[in-house]
Design a protein around this motif. Structure first.
Motif, PDB file in Angstrom:
ATOM      1  N   GLU A  97       7.594  -4.444   3.660  1.00  0.00           N
ATOM      2  CA  GLU A  97       6.211  -4.715   4.067  1.00  0.00           C
ATOM      3  C   GLU A  97       5.983  -4.321   5.523  1.00  0.00           C
ATOM      4  O   GLU A  97       4.947  -3.712   5.860  1.00  0.00           O
ATOM      5  N   ILE A  98       6.939  -4.632   6.372  1.00  0.00           N
ATOM      6  CA  ILE A  98       6.801  -4.306   7.792  1.00  0.00           C
ATOM      7  C   ILE A  98       6.794  -2.798   8.008  1.00  0.00           C
ATOM      8  O   ILE A  98       5.948  -2.254   8.730  1.00  0.00           O
ATOM      9  N   THR A  99       7.745  -2.102   7.401  1.00  0.00           N
ATOM     10  CA  THR A  99       7.830  -0.649   7.614  1.00  0.00           C
ATOM     11  C   THR A  99       6.624   0.069   7.025  1.00  0.00           C
ATOM     12  O   THR A  99       6.141   1.044   7.601  1.00  0.00           O
ATOM     13  N   SER A 100       6.126  -0.409   5.905  1.00  0.00           N
ATOM     14  CA  SER A 100       4.933   0.212   5.313  1.00  0.00           C
ATOM     15  C   SER A 100       3.723   0.023   6.214  1.00  0.00           C
ATOM     16  O   SER A 100       2.935   0.956   6.434  1.00  0.00           O
ATOM     17  N   GLU A 101       3.578  -1.182   6.749  1.00  0.00           N
ATOM     18  CA  GLU A 101       2.449  -1.432   7.648  1.00  0.00           C
ATOM     19  C   GLU A 101       2.577  -0.586   8.912  1.00  0.00           C
ATOM     20  O   GLU A 101       1.577  -0.051   9.415  1.00  0.00           O
ATOM     21  N   LEU A 102       3.798  -0.465   9.422  1.00  0.00           N
ATOM     22  CA  LEU A 102       4.020   0.337  10.621  1.00  0.00           C
ATOM     23  C   LEU A 102       3.627   1.792  10.383  1.00  0.00           C
ATOM     24  O   LEU A 102       2.928   2.401  11.214  1.00  0.00           O
ATOM     25  N   GLU A 103       4.048   2.359   9.279  1.00  0.00           N
ATOM     26  CA  GLU A 103       3.726   3.755   8.993  1.00  0.00           C
ATOM     27  C   GLU A 103       2.221   3.962   8.850  1.00  0.00           C
ATOM     28  O   GLU A 103       1.665   4.952   9.349  1.00  0.00           O
ATOM     29  N   TYR A 104       1.555   3.019   8.191  1.00  0.00           N
ATOM     30  CA  TYR A 104       0.102   3.131   8.030  1.00  0.00           C
ATOM     31  C   TYR A 104      -0.595   2.986   9.370  1.00  0.00           C
ATOM     32  O   TYR A 104      -1.563   3.695   9.667  1.00  0.00           O
ATOM     33  N   MET A 105      -0.084   2.094  10.209  1.00  0.00           N
ATOM     34  CA  MET A 105      -0.660   1.901  11.532  1.00  0.00           C
ATOM     35  C   MET A 105      -0.521   3.175  12.372  1.00  0.00           C
ATOM     36  O   MET A 105      -1.449   3.560  13.085  1.00  0.00           O
ATOM     37  N   ILE A 106       0.622   3.837  12.281  1.00  0.00           N
ATOM     38  CA  ILE A 106       0.826   5.076  13.040  1.00  0.00           C
ATOM     39  C   ILE A 106      -0.165   6.143  12.592  1.00  0.00           C
ATOM     40  O   ILE A 106      -0.749   6.857  13.421  1.00  0.00           O
ATOM     41  N   ILE A 107      -0.371   6.253  11.302  1.00  0.00           N
ATOM     42  CA  ILE A 107      -1.340   7.231  10.775  1.00  0.00           C
ATOM     43  C   ILE A 107      -2.734   6.945  11.317  1.00  0.00           C
ATOM     44  O   ILE A 107      -3.447   7.838  11.791  1.00  0.00           O
TER      45      ILE A 107
END
Length: 274
Positions: A97-107
């Motif tokens: 969940e954390i890594t998915s949110e991080l990747e979406y946030m970077i985009i």
């Protein structure tokens, strides 16, 4: 319009650091997310959550509605309570969940930066309802994300990027605080000078001169016969200035000369981050 040239170094620094953070945490097993970091009370998971919270606010997302537990010993003031909200709301999220949110946030943040057409002097909202310029907001953010990248590297035992674009933003942010530390906090004598000699991946020599009115100014020229001088490496400088270690813990990594009481006072007040 594209991003203003004044803002580009801050965007570049953020991009470099956030991509480094993403690369650091993607392969972690669940246990690694719970490792302690140099930030009091914060784990690897908490640092990443904090960084995502910062970027969420840069995007203008609403802050979470969340009640903090009362037993968070490291939360002692209003600024810390403000920052803890984005951390605690994610405290039970899983690694995916954390890594998915991080990747979406970077985009999302990359898209925002590509479309940013405001001037550096535009007023934006900062923490706790403060107002500051867009340039200062991006400068502080680039510094914070780089500093937290270093926290993660310390926790995970993966040193690096001490001379990355974010490191030079950090240098300028931290140096800007030196006159206050020397003149106001440490109360250096009037008409005196203090020299800082920093070595390592980011090296510099700076002098803080205190005038007859007790005001401090930062200069690049060396001083003859300074009241005190401090020599230390860049990593130690950062860790002290960001409150990650105490002067006692720095030990012999800090060499002082001149007035020992003044040098000790400067080191006592060296932490400049909230």
């Amino acid at each position: 319009m594209s991003l203003h040239p004044t803002l580009q170094p801050y965007a570049d620094a953020w991009t470099h650091s956030i991509e480094a953070i993403s690369a650091l945490v993607q392969p972690l097993v669940e246990a690694d997310w719970n490792r302690r970091t140099p930030c009091p009370g914060w784990s690897v998971r908490d640092i990443v959550s904090h960084v995502m919270g910062l970027d969420s606010e840069m995007l203008g997302d609403p802050r979470p509605i969340h009640a903090l537990p009362r037993d968070l010993f490291h939360v002692t003031n209003e600024h810390q309570r403000y920052m803890e909200m984005q951390v605690d709301v994610r405290r039970h999220h899983t690694a995916p969940e954390i890594t998915s949110e991080l990747e979406y946030m970077i985009i999302r943040r990359n898209r925002q930066l590509r479309n940013e057409n405001r001037l550096p002097t535009a007023t934006v909202r900062g923490p706790l309802g403060t107002e500051l310029t867009l340039a200062e907001s991006m400068r502080r953010h680039a510094f914070a994300v780089w500093a937290h990248e270093q926290d993660l590297r310390a926790a995970l035992g993966v040193p690096g990027n001490l001379d990355s674009p974010g490191a030079y933003v950090a240098r300028d942010v931290l140096l800007a605080e030196l006159p206050r530390v020397v003149a106001d906090d440490a109360q250096a004598p009037r008409s005196s000078a203090v020299v800082f000699d920093v070595s390592g991946p980011v090296e510099f020599l700076r002098t803080v001169r205190v005038d007859i009115q007790g005001r401090g100014t930062l200069e690049t020229s060396p001083a003859l016969g300074p009241a005190a001088s401090l020599a230390l490496d860049w990593e130690t400088y950062v860790r002290l200035a960001c409150g990650r270690i105490t002067p006692e813990a720095a030990g012999d990594r800090v060499k002082t000369d001149g007035d020992p009481e003044l040098a000790a006072a400067i080191l006592r007040h060296f932490t400049v981050t909230p």
